[in-house]
Design an enzyme around this catalytic site. Structure first.
Site, PDB file in Angstrom:
ATOM      1  N   TYR A 180     -17.536  17.685 -13.683  1.00 38.07           N
ATOM      2  CA  TYR A 180     -18.057  16.323 -13.839  1.00 38.07           C
ATOM      3  C   TYR A 180     -19.082  16.065 -12.723  1.00 38.07           C
ATOM      4  O   TYR A 180     -18.848  16.431 -11.563  1.00 38.07           O
ATOM      5  CB  TYR A 180     -16.875  15.351 -13.753  1.00 38.07           C
ATOM      6  CG  TYR A 180     -17.265  13.908 -13.597  1.00 38.07           C
ATOM      7  CD1 TYR A 180     -18.060  13.271 -14.542  1.00 38.07           C
ATOM      8  CD2 TYR A 180     -16.840  13.169 -12.488  1.00 38.07           C
ATOM      9  CE1 TYR A 180     -18.417  11.950 -14.382  1.00 38.07           C
ATOM     10  CE2 TYR A 180     -17.182  11.842 -12.331  1.00 38.07           C
ATOM     11  CZ  TYR A 180     -17.981  11.243 -13.291  1.00 38.07           C
ATOM     12  OH  TYR A 180     -18.337   9.943 -13.129  1.00 38.07           O
ATOM     13  N   LYS A 220      -9.235   8.002 -18.497  1.00 39.69           N
ATOM     14  CA  LYS A 220      -9.553   8.625 -19.781  1.00 39.69           C
ATOM     15  C   LYS A 220      -8.327   8.619 -20.706  1.00 39.69           C
ATOM     16  O   LYS A 220      -7.810   7.568 -20.997  1.00 39.69           O
ATOM     17  CB  LYS A 220     -10.104  10.028 -19.513  1.00 39.69           C
ATOM     18  CG  LYS A 220     -11.222  10.048 -18.439  1.00 39.69           C
ATOM     19  CD  LYS A 220     -12.396   9.211 -18.841  1.00 39.69           C
ATOM     20  CE  LYS A 220     -13.552   9.102 -17.898  1.00 39.69           C
ATOM     21  NZ  LYS A 220     -13.454   9.350 -16.504  1.00 39.69           N
ATOM     22  N   ARG A 268       0.857  -1.198   0.000  1.00 41.01           N
ATOM     23  CA  ARG A 268       0.000   0.000   0.000  1.00 41.01           C
ATOM     24  C   ARG A 268       0.890   1.244   0.000  1.00 41.01           C
ATOM     25  O   ARG A 268       0.590   2.241  -0.630  1.00 41.01           O
ATOM     26  CB  ARG A 268      -0.958   0.004   1.207  1.00 41.01           C
ATOM     27  CG  ARG A 268      -1.678   1.329   1.382  1.00 41.01           C
ATOM     28  CD  ARG A 268      -2.945   1.264   2.214  1.00 41.01           C
ATOM     29  NE  ARG A 268      -2.908   0.358   3.339  1.00 41.01           N
ATOM     30  CZ  ARG A 268      -2.251   0.593   4.491  1.00 41.01           C
ATOM     31  NH1 ARG A 268      -1.585   1.720   4.679  1.00 41.01           N
ATOM     32  NH2 ARG A 268      -2.268  -0.306   5.457  1.00 41.01           N
ATOM     33  N   ASP A 271      -8.606  20.097 -12.718  1.00 35.12           N
ATOM     34  CA  ASP A 271      -8.864  18.769 -13.280  1.00 35.12           C
ATOM     35  C   ASP A 271      -8.524  18.846 -14.769  1.00 35.12           C
ATOM     36  O   ASP A 271      -9.210  19.520 -15.542  1.00 35.12           O
ATOM     37  CB  ASP A 271     -10.342  18.391 -13.053  1.00 35.12           C
ATOM     38  CG  ASP A 271     -10.661  16.984 -13.535  1.00 35.12           C
ATOM     39  OD1 ASP A 271     -10.000  16.518 -14.469  1.00 35.12           O
ATOM     40  OD2 ASP A 271     -11.595  16.366 -12.990  1.00 35.12           O
TER      41      ASP A 271
HETATM   42  N1  PLP Z   1     -12.903  14.201 -13.721  1.00 37.45           N
HETATM   43  C1  PLP Z   1     -13.468  14.203 -14.942  1.00 37.45           C
HETATM   44  C2  PLP Z   1     -13.326  15.415 -15.798  1.00 37.45           C
HETATM   45  C3  PLP Z   1     -14.184  13.092 -15.401  1.00 37.45           C
HETATM   46  O1  PLP Z   1     -14.746  13.108 -16.608  1.00 37.45           O
HETATM   47  C4  PLP Z   1     -14.301  11.953 -14.540  1.00 37.45           C
HETATM   48  C5  PLP Z   1     -15.051  10.759 -14.959  1.00 37.45           C
HETATM   49  O2  PLP Z   1     -15.743  10.745 -15.938  1.00 37.45           O
HETATM   50  C6  PLP Z   1     -13.709  12.004 -13.280  1.00 37.45           C
HETATM   51  C7  PLP Z   1     -13.006  13.131 -12.891  1.00 37.45           C
HETATM   52  C8  PLP Z   1     -13.809  10.837 -12.327  1.00 37.45           C
HETATM   53  O3  PLP Z   1     -12.926   9.845 -12.719  1.00 37.45           O
HETATM   54  P1  PLP Z   1     -13.129   8.259 -12.440  1.00 37.45           P
HETATM   55  O4  PLP Z   1     -14.338   7.843 -13.219  1.00 37.45           O
HETATM   56  O5  PLP Z   1     -11.857   7.673 -12.921  1.00 37.45           O
HETATM   57  O6  PLP Z   1     -13.343   8.109 -10.973  1.00 37.45           O
END
Ligand code: PLP
Length: 381
Positions: free
Chosen positions: A98, A195, A46, A170
């Site tokens: 998101y 992604k 971990r 982000d």
């Molecule tokens: N940030 C953005 C811009 C996203 O599009 C997403 C998921 O679609 C996330 C964070 C969250 O990521 P995860 O689905 O890997 O938890």
């Protein structure tokens, strides 16, 4: 070294035991110690895992940061960064993040005494005006999901620097290939590696990248103490993904531009949201802040019936949540990714029932366009 070289080499030393060129997947939970307190720097997986550490070195180099931490999902990474804060702290958030980020803030973190103010961060002065004495962080996503509006990172960073507040960006939609928030003044970059960084729709993961020495120590502690680490297998998958990030992003961008142009000229499409189009209200900012426009776009079909018509008529584009993979994905934000955002708020943000989002993949653009052309032919004008 330039980006594509860094992507292939940073953190990728041949394995010290065998010379393996591809960093091995160290699928182990613990490490044998030679004697009490005598070990090779690895005690428990971990806390330290060589595969994860190699990925973290790679991601830090790609974003131009001093350190990176990899988590079990993008949401786990965002959750971890929020635990740098404490009850009573206030956060200013761009109002079009998101849906899962909004859900984490609104349904979980509020209960623990964090307060959030959501602002239209397209206007940097609104961020400044929302800052309170208790504000400890500004959290923005740019471009926003799914209507592709932008936040001027350098302008917001000017406020956060002056006020001694952390700026978290982000960067999932652009990836470091097209946008480098740390260079624009942000303090911490967050990613859903699920992604573009992974890029093959076969792993869920997240990461944080940053420069500040104290926050690096705090996040190393949080990653180990809270334990939402990325597994060795997923670390390896993301590392395999980042090696081709440069070539994939160029193709996503090229295809994105062609698909956006095709949709913008289509008589049955009411509006296209893509920062690379001259009609995008922040096209100039996009050109200044990003090195390309990427493969994410949305378009307005005018009604739920029309959106449903397109989503069910496509054959090559796959109806699915998520984005950033090699294959073109198509989705309906109002009922899929943004279902957790209240309807009134959705409509205010332009996330209408007729909105369709596309994550343009790296297939031949002609085939993607032919599929959309065929699907659009069924719609009411
Ligand atoms: N940030 C953005 C811009 C996203 O599009 C997403 C998921 O679609 C996330 C964070 C969250 O990521 P995860 O689905 O890997 O938890």
């Amino acid at each position: 070294m330039k980006f594509a070289t860094i992507a292939i080499h940073a953190g990728q030393e041949p394995d010290s035991a065998t010379g393996a060129v591809s960093v091995p997947i160290y699928q182990t939970s613990t490490y044998a110690q030679e004697g009490l307190g005598k070990h090779k720097g690895y005690e428990y997986a971990r806390t330290q895992n060589p595969t994860r550490l190699a990925l973290e070195a790679n991601l830090a180099a790609l974003e131009g940061g001093a350190a990176s931490f990899a988590f079990a999902s993008g949401m786990a990474a965002i959750h971890a960064v929020m635990t740098l804060l404490q009850a009573g702290d206030h956060v200013v958030v761009s109002d079009n993040t998101y849906g899962g980020t909004f859900r984490l803030f609104d349904k979980i973190l509020k209960k623990f005494g964090l307060a959030f103010t959501y602002v239209d961060a397209r206007e940097p002065h609104l961020v400044e005006e929302a800052v309170q004495p208790e504000t400890r962080m500004v959290f923005v996503e740019t471009p926003t999901n799914p209507v592709m509006s932008l936040v001027d990172i350098a302008a917001v960073a000017e406020t956060t620097r002056r006020r001694g507040i952390r700026l978290v960006v982000d960067n999932t939609f652009m990836s470091p290939f097209f946008q480098r928030p740390l260079e624009l003044g942000a303090d911490i970059v967050a990613h859903s590696t699920t992604k573009y960084l992974n890029g093959h729709s076969d792993s869920i993961g997240g990461a944080l990248i940053l420069n500040d020495k104290e926050d690096i120590l705090r996040l190393a502690f949080i990653q180990n103490a809270a334990g939402a680490i990325l597994s060795p297998m997923d670390s390896w998958l993301v590392m395999r993904g980042t090696k081709t990030l440069a070539v994939r992003m160029r193709q996503h961008d090229g295809n994105g531009r062609l698909v956006a142009q095709f949709l913008a000229e289509h008589p049955r499409v009411k509006k296209v949201y893509y920062p690379g189009l001259k009609s995008h209200p922040q096209h100039e900012l996009a050109k200044r802040q990003m090195a390309g426009f990427g493969g994410m776009l949305s378009f307005e079909t005018g009604s739920l019936k029309n959106a449903k018509g397109v989503l069910e008529a496509v054959r090559l584009c796959t109806l699915a949540e998520s984005l950033g993979g090699v294959e073109t994905l198509i989705s309906h934000p109002a009922t899929m990714t943004h279902a957790s955002v209240p309807e009134v708020e959705r409509n205010r943000l332009g996330i209408t029932d007729g909105l369709v989002r596309i994550s343009v993949g790296i297939e031949d653009a002609e085939d993607i366009i032919a599929d959309l052309d065929n699907a659009l032919a069924h719609l009411d004008r």
